[in-house]
Design an enzyme around this catalytic site. Structure first.
Site, PDB file in Angstrom:
ATOM      1  N   CYS A 253      35.414  28.585  22.194  1.00  0.00           N
ATOM      2  CA  CYS A 253      36.243  28.967  23.349  1.00  0.00           C
ATOM      3  C   CYS A 253      37.733  29.013  23.029  1.00  0.00           C
ATOM      4  CB  CYS A 253      35.989  28.009  24.513  1.00  0.00           C
ATOM      5  SG  CYS A 253      36.674  26.365  24.225  1.00  0.00           S
TER       6      CYS A 253
ATOM      7  N   ASP B 293       2.467  10.425   3.604  1.00  0.00           N
ATOM      8  CA  ASP B 293       3.301  11.342   4.374  1.00  0.00           C
ATOM      9  C   ASP B 293       2.354  12.269   5.123  1.00  0.00           C
ATOM     10  OD1 ASP B 293       5.535  12.470   5.348  1.00  0.00           O
ATOM     11  OD2 ASP B 293       6.044  13.598   3.543  1.00  0.00           O
TER      12      ASP B 293
ATOM     13  N   CYS C 180      38.832  25.494  19.002  1.00  0.00           N
ATOM     14  CA  CYS C 180      37.372  25.518  19.108  1.00  0.00           C
ATOM     15  C   CYS C 180      36.856  26.890  18.698  1.00  0.00           C
ATOM     16  CB  CYS C 180      36.959  25.193  20.536  1.00  0.00           C
ATOM     17  SG  CYS C 180      35.218  25.509  20.858  1.00  0.00           S
TER      18      CYS C 180
ATOM     19  N   LYS D   2      11.113   2.858   1.761  1.00  0.00           N
ATOM     20  CA  LYS D   2      11.153   4.258   1.323  1.00  0.00           C
ATOM     21  C   LYS D   2      11.619   4.361  -0.121  1.00  0.00           C
ATOM     22  CE  LYS D   2       9.893   6.173   5.197  1.00  0.00           C
ATOM     23  NZ  LYS D   2      10.432   7.340   5.828  1.00  0.00           N
TER      24      LYS D   2
ATOM     25  N   GLU E 134       0.858  -1.194   0.000  1.00  0.00           N
ATOM     26  CA  GLU E 134       0.000   0.000   0.000  1.00  0.00           C
ATOM     27  C   GLU E 134       0.888   1.237   0.000  1.00  0.00           C
ATOM     28  OE1 GLU E 134      -2.169  -0.610   3.640  1.00  0.00           O
ATOM     29  OE2 GLU E 134      -3.671  -1.881   2.686  1.00  0.00           O
TER      30      GLU E 134
ATOM     31  N   LYS F 288       2.725   4.519   1.207  1.00  0.00           N
ATOM     32  CA  LYS F 288       3.098   5.041   2.528  1.00  0.00           C
ATOM     33  C   LYS F 288       2.811   6.535   2.499  1.00  0.00           C
ATOM     34  CE  LYS F 288       5.785   5.500   6.344  1.00  0.00           C
ATOM     35  NZ  LYS F 288       5.171   6.783   6.704  1.00  0.00           N
TER      36      LYS F 288
ATOM     37  N   TYR G 195      -6.134   2.062   7.418  1.00  0.00           N
ATOM     38  CA  TYR G 195      -5.438   0.867   6.944  1.00  0.00           C
ATOM     39  C   TYR G 195      -5.256  -0.222   7.988  1.00  0.00           C
ATOM     40  CZ  TYR G 195      -1.906   4.163   8.646  1.00  0.00           C
ATOM     41  OH  TYR G 195      -1.213   5.089   9.372  1.00  0.00           O
TER      42      TYR G 195
ATOM     43  N   CYS H 263      33.593  23.977  28.035  1.00  0.00           N
ATOM     44  CA  CYS H 263      33.386  24.853  26.871  1.00  0.00           C
ATOM     45  C   CYS H 263      31.953  25.393  26.931  1.00  0.00           C
ATOM     46  CB  CYS H 263      33.589  24.053  25.586  1.00  0.00           C
ATOM     47  SG  CYS H 263      33.155  24.970  24.091  1.00  0.00           S
TER      48      CYS H 263
ATOM     49  N   CYS I 217      36.197  19.660  21.100  1.00  0.00           N
ATOM     50  CA  CYS I 217      36.824  20.707  21.894  1.00  0.00           C
ATOM     51  C   CYS I 217      37.348  20.052  23.168  1.00  0.00           C
ATOM     52  CB  CYS I 217      35.789  21.784  22.213  1.00  0.00           C
ATOM     53  SG  CYS I 217      36.379  22.974  23.424  1.00  0.00           S
TER      54      CYS I 217
HETATM   55 ZN   LIG Z   1      35.204  24.976  23.096  1.00  0.00          ZN
END
Ligand SMILES: [Zn+2]
Length: 680
Positions: free
Chosen positions: A422, A121, A419, A325, A117, A119, A237, A442, A437
């Site tokens: 920081c 959405d 990073c 899918k 059947e 699918k 269904y 951080c 990091c």
């Molecule tokens: Zn950081």
């Protein structure tokens, strides 16, 4: 007209209107003109005005009759409304079939009959009929708790307010069960969606991104009149419970749904053997763009309901069905920049900032590049023209670079060594692609952990957004999630944009979140690779936080749905001092995840409170099936024999477990005994 003849005429008109409504909305094959239909409808309205005592909720005049509700009521289910597992390609469809045969111990060349059947959405819903009258409609929600949308679902013309007493197609009389639970999906047809957006745009109001969003918005309206302006269609269904009725096959069940007046998925085809099923799946994909609604794949179901029952379900998904899918839709665009995000575990994630492009009905602006290895593999650079794809709700991805369009002066991209938040050095763990990091405190790590903690899918602190998190961090009121519960009214009221009322509301929402469920708390802790699904698996399995904390890697890996790598990382998480400290702090401020009753009830049955160990092979059932049978009857299955074991089920060629059971004096059942026990 005499009183009694008014009553008869009203019933007659309702019957005719229901019938013609079905011809129009479900069969798209009206037998009368719109004018004739309107005339009947107006006559019914007039008679009901004359005799208001005869107005019934199932009357076609009452579709929009309900008054607006104040908020959507939560509906808790005793049995969860499961979602389907996905098959992303043909190999996974074949694996679905192979898994079923292994589970049922069938030869690999046996052909199972499947039904295919579309699918949809849209939004999964559940409908309840009592004595044939529609009484409740609820969204799927998280499967356990949904929302009451009876007032808006009623307005959907393809929903029968009353089950037809005879089939509008064949004229055969229908059984009317005392209670009937129907599962389906509310969607918005593409034409209705486009018309809605045209009206919205003319009024200078919000444009919906796709039919699914529009459908969700329409169904969750408080005032049913708004839903009428955003028309929905309902396809049904599946049947949950139907008092006194049994079905042999899914096709028979679907025919019954149709006979009651429901719109059922179309096209619906059946096929024997997985290769024929794959051909149907391919055929549906070719038809995809001609259908009046959006679909994103094929639902493949085992037709035989006896087999469906044997296959049963894991804690998340039925084993007898899968959503195959369609391949994702792709478009090309340009990478305008690459930015770097620092997540709650400190991991640096590069993100491609794209020139906005429409892919499969949604605008894509950004795509994750995952990590440096992925960037190197695809050699993605700023300025490149690339192919992006999007599959369902998945985050958009870069498929490949179109190298012929590359700029001459482009440079390979390298993640920064410091990073971006920081400026601490970036480190790479052994054997892992991720760079993180090195600073445990951080600001990005702290902020993102707290943002994750308060999220709707975690502790669900109502009304607290990211902005407030940053404000509280900047003001030094919090340093970790546990500090949220120590915030005082006096400190909050001093902050910008906080008045007495908003401060009180926030504190009340924080306080309210203390009473939560185990899966929410686990999810909120932010364990690496533990999302909502895994959090629920852990909560369902261990039931209490101390039990989750104490679980070994082996115990974790035994749970259906948790692999060895994730198991190891979960066990490791709880051994880290900082994590243990956070949990202790949370428990100390009074977080309570045990008594709220929203943890999923364990199956109760004959085997409740009993622990089983399986050894050797049974001739009539695979290991997985016997395990699932024991669990369905409330029993627990573990892998090793101990004093806590109640019964050892021994098949052919049992191992050392049997010996150990005998030494410990534990009950041993052979296959015959086990079959006897589960039969009753
Ligand atoms: Zn950081």
């Amino acid at each position: 007209m005499q009183n009694s003849s008014i009553e008869i005429r009203i019933l007659e008109l309702r019957g005719w209107i229901d019938y013609h409504n079905y011809r129009y909305y479900a069969l798209d094959d009206p037998e009368i003109s719109d004018a004739e239909y309107d005339e009947m409808f107006r006559e019914l309205q007039r008679l009901e005005e004359e005799r208001p005592d005869l107005i019934a909720p199932e009357s076609p005049t009452q579709r929009v009759g309900s008054t607006p509700v104040g908020e959507l009521k939560k509906i808790a289910r005793s049995l969860p409304m499961l979602s389907l597992s996905n098959a992303m390609d043909e190999a996974e469809i074949r694996e679905f079939d192979a898994r079923i045969k292994r589970f049922l111990m069938l030869d690999s060349d046996v052909n199972i009959e499947y039904v295919c059947e579309p699918k949809f959405d849209g939004l999964a819903v559940e409908l309840i009929y009592e004595q044939g009258i529609f009484t409740l409609g609820a969204t799927r929600g998280d499967g356990i708790v949904g929302e009451d949308v009876t007032h808006t679902i009623r307005t959907i013309h393809s929903l029968p307010l009353r089950l037809h007493s005879e089939s509008p197609v064949t004229g055969k009389p229908n059984p009317i069960p005392e209670r009937l639970e129907v599962r389906g999906e509310a969607i918005m047809l593409i034409a209705d969606f486009q018309a809605l957006n045209r009206r919205q745009s003319a009024k200078d109001e919000r444009i919906f991104a796709n039919p699914r969003n529009a459908a969700a918005g329409s169904l969750r309206q408080l005032d049913p009149k708004t839903t009428v302006d955003r028309p929905l269609t309902l396809f049904c269904y599946h049947i949950g419970a139907a008092t006194g009725l049994t079905f042999k096959s899914h096709l028979e069940l679907a025919d019954q749904l149709q006979a009651w007046g429901f719109l059922t998925p179309d096209p619906r085809d059946s096929a024997s053997g997985i290769e024929s099923v794959i051909r149907l799946h391919q055929k549906l994909e070719r038809m995809r763009d001609q259908l009046p609604f959006e679909i994103d794949g094929t639902v493949i179901k085992v037709n035989d309901i006896g087999l469906q029952r044997r296959l049963s379900q894991t804690s998340r998904n039925p084993r007898w069905a899968v959503a195959a899918k369609f391949p994702p839709r792709q478009m090309t665009t340009v990478i305008e920049n690459i930015t770097v995000q620092v997540g709650r575990t400190g991991v640096l994630t590069p993100v491609a900032e794209l020139k906005p492009v429409e892919v499969g009905g949604a605008t894509v602006r950004r795509a994750t590049l995952h990590n440096q290895d992925e960037i190197d593999k695809k050699d993605v650079r700023v300025g490149d023209r690339v192919i992006v794809q999007r599959a369902g709700d998945v985050i958009p991805e870069i498929v490949k670079v179109i190298e012929s369009k590359r700029l001459v002066d482009s440079q390979p991209y390298r993640l920064p060594r410091l990073c971006p938040v920081c400026e601490s050095p970036v480190v790479q763990d052994q054997d892992q692609a991720a760079r993180r990091c090195s600073n445990v405190s951080c600001p990005a790590v702290i902020a993102n952990s707290i943002k994750h903690f308060i999220h709707r899918h975690a502790m669900d602190i109502d009304g607290m957004g990211d902005k407030i998190v940053y404000q509280l961090l900047d003001a030094g009121l919090i340093q970790s999630a546990a500090d949220l519960y120590q915030i005082t009214f006096e400190s909050l009221i001093k902050l910008d944009r906080f008045a007495e009322k908003s401060a009180k509301n926030l504190l009340a929402a924080i306080h309210k979140s203390k009473k939560t469920t185990l899966w929410r708390l686990i999810h909120a802790l932010g364990l690496p690779s533990v999302g909502e699904t895994t959090s629920r698996l852990l909560a369902d399995h261990f039931r209490t936080l101390p039990a989750v904390r104490a679980a070994t890697t082996e115990e974790l890996a035994e749970i259906d749905g948790i692999g060895p790598i994730v198991a190891k990382s979960i066990a490791q998480f709880f051994t880290v001092d900082a994590n243990a400290l956070l949990i202790d702090k949370l428990l100390a401020v009074g977080i309570d995840c045990e008594g709220s009753g929203q943890n999923r009830p364990r199956n109760v049955g004959k085997f409740s409170g009993m622990t089983f160990v399986l050894t050797g092979a049974l001739s009539g059932m695979s290991r997985k099936e016997s395990k699932s049978r024991v669990q369905a009857m409330g029993g627990k299955v573990t892998s090793s024999v101990s004093r806590k074991t109640t019964v050892v089920i021994a098949g052919e060629k049992p191992g050392s477990k049997l010996k150990k059971a005998k030494n410990l004096g534990i009950d041993v059942w052979n296959e015959n005994r086990f079959m006897e026990e589960i039969k009753n």
